[in-house]
Design an enzyme around this catalytic site. Structure first.
Site, PDB file in Angstrom:
ATOM      1  N   ALA A  29       0.830  -1.211   0.000  1.00 32.65           N
ATOM      2  CA  ALA A  29       0.000   0.000   0.000  1.00 32.65           C
ATOM      3  C   ALA A  29       0.863   1.259   0.000  1.00 32.65           C
ATOM      4  O   ALA A  29       0.503   2.264  -0.629  1.00 32.65           O
ATOM      5  CB  ALA A  29      -0.942   0.000   1.204  1.00 32.65           C
ATOM      6  N   GLY A  32       1.963   1.636  -3.501  1.00 33.32           N
ATOM      7  CA  GLY A  32       0.761   1.864  -4.301  1.00 33.32           C
ATOM      8  C   GLY A  32       0.230   3.275  -4.136  1.00 33.32           C
ATOM      9  O   GLY A  32      -0.181   3.917  -5.111  1.00 33.32           O
ATOM     10  N   ASP A  33       0.260   3.781  -2.918  1.00 32.82           N
ATOM     11  CA  ASP A  33      -0.170   5.153  -2.642  1.00 32.82           C
ATOM     12  C   ASP A  33       0.697   6.146  -3.406  1.00 32.82           C
ATOM     13  O   ASP A  33       0.186   7.083  -4.028  1.00 32.82           O
ATOM     14  CB  ASP A  33      -0.088   5.419  -1.132  1.00 32.82           C
ATOM     15  CG  ASP A  33      -0.378   6.860  -0.774  1.00 32.82           C
ATOM     16  OD1 ASP A  33      -1.496   7.331  -1.042  1.00 32.82           O
ATOM     17  OD2 ASP A  33       0.522   7.525  -0.219  1.00 32.82           O
ATOM     18  N   ALA A  34       2.001   5.927  -3.390  1.00 30.69           N
ATOM     19  CA  ALA A  34       2.920   6.829  -4.085  1.00 30.69           C
ATOM     20  C   ALA A  34       2.698   6.789  -5.594  1.00 30.69           C
ATOM     21  O   ALA A  34       2.671   7.831  -6.256  1.00 30.69           O
ATOM     22  CB  ALA A  34       4.365   6.468  -3.749  1.00 30.69           C
ATOM     23  N   GLU A  37      -0.587   8.563  -6.429  1.00 33.29           N
ATOM     24  CA  GLU A  37      -0.445  10.007  -6.257  1.00 33.29           C
ATOM     25  C   GLU A  37       0.269  10.621  -7.458  1.00 33.29           C
ATOM     26  O   GLU A  37      -0.182  11.638  -8.002  1.00 33.29           O
ATOM     27  CB  GLU A  37       0.326  10.313  -4.967  1.00 33.29           C
ATOM     28  CG  GLU A  37       0.557  11.789  -4.711  1.00 33.29           C
ATOM     29  CD  GLU A  37      -0.659  12.533  -4.199  1.00 33.29           C
ATOM     30  OE1 GLU A  37      -0.764  13.743  -4.493  1.00 33.29           O
ATOM     31  OE2 GLU A  37      -1.506  11.932  -3.518  1.00 33.29           O
TER      32      GLU A  37
END
Length: 149
Positions: A29, A32-34, A37
């Site tokens: 995660a 994945g978040d990076a 974004e």
């Protein structure tokens, strides 16, 4: 495919599916978040010319937990069993904090969505990764249109 993702292919050690499944869901995660974004920021910059403050305000529509939770539920029927398993593993992780503007259930599903993106990245499924992020943008744009109309 997004140019950023194409360039990342050359600099990422692709893991086997078994290796990626063994990674901690919160680590998946985290990346994945990076990725999401950067994808959203690149999308917005290519779509409009506004101030950085306006980019930030617009980006929040795409990256907030409520939107990501909605996306993962809308995509559920398109996800393979292994992909949905990764979502559930991410969803079930205990988090130290919850953002002040997020419902706990939405936040957990958003974490699951981000874990899926990280998983696809590490197993080298860049086309699938790009497809799901593009689909997320389309779903959120549709919802934003409904709110504005």
């Amino acid at each position: 495919m997004d140019e950023f993702i194409k360039k990342m292919q050359d600099h990422t050690k692709v893991k086997s599916e078994a290796e990626a499944r063994m990674m901690a869901p919160l680590v998946l995660a985290y990346i994945g978040d990076a990725l999401y974004e950067v994808f959203i920021r690149n999308y917005l910059i290519n779509e409009m010319t506004v101030s950085v403050n306006q980019y930030h305000k617009r980006a929040t529509h795409y990256v907030r937990a409520k939107a990501q939770s909605h996306v993962v539920h809308a995509l559920e029927s398109e996800l393979s069993e292994p992909e949905w398993t990764i979502v559930k593993r991410g969803r079930n992780q205990k988090s130290a904090t919850v953002p002040k503007n997020a419902d706990l259930t939405e936040y957990k599903y958003a974490t699951g969505f981000e874990a899926l993106l990280g998983y696809l990245f590490y197993i080298g499924q860049y086309d699938r990764l790009h497809y799901l992020m593009s689909k997320a943008v389309a779903l959120i744009n549709h919802d934003l249109g409904d709110q504005n109309g």
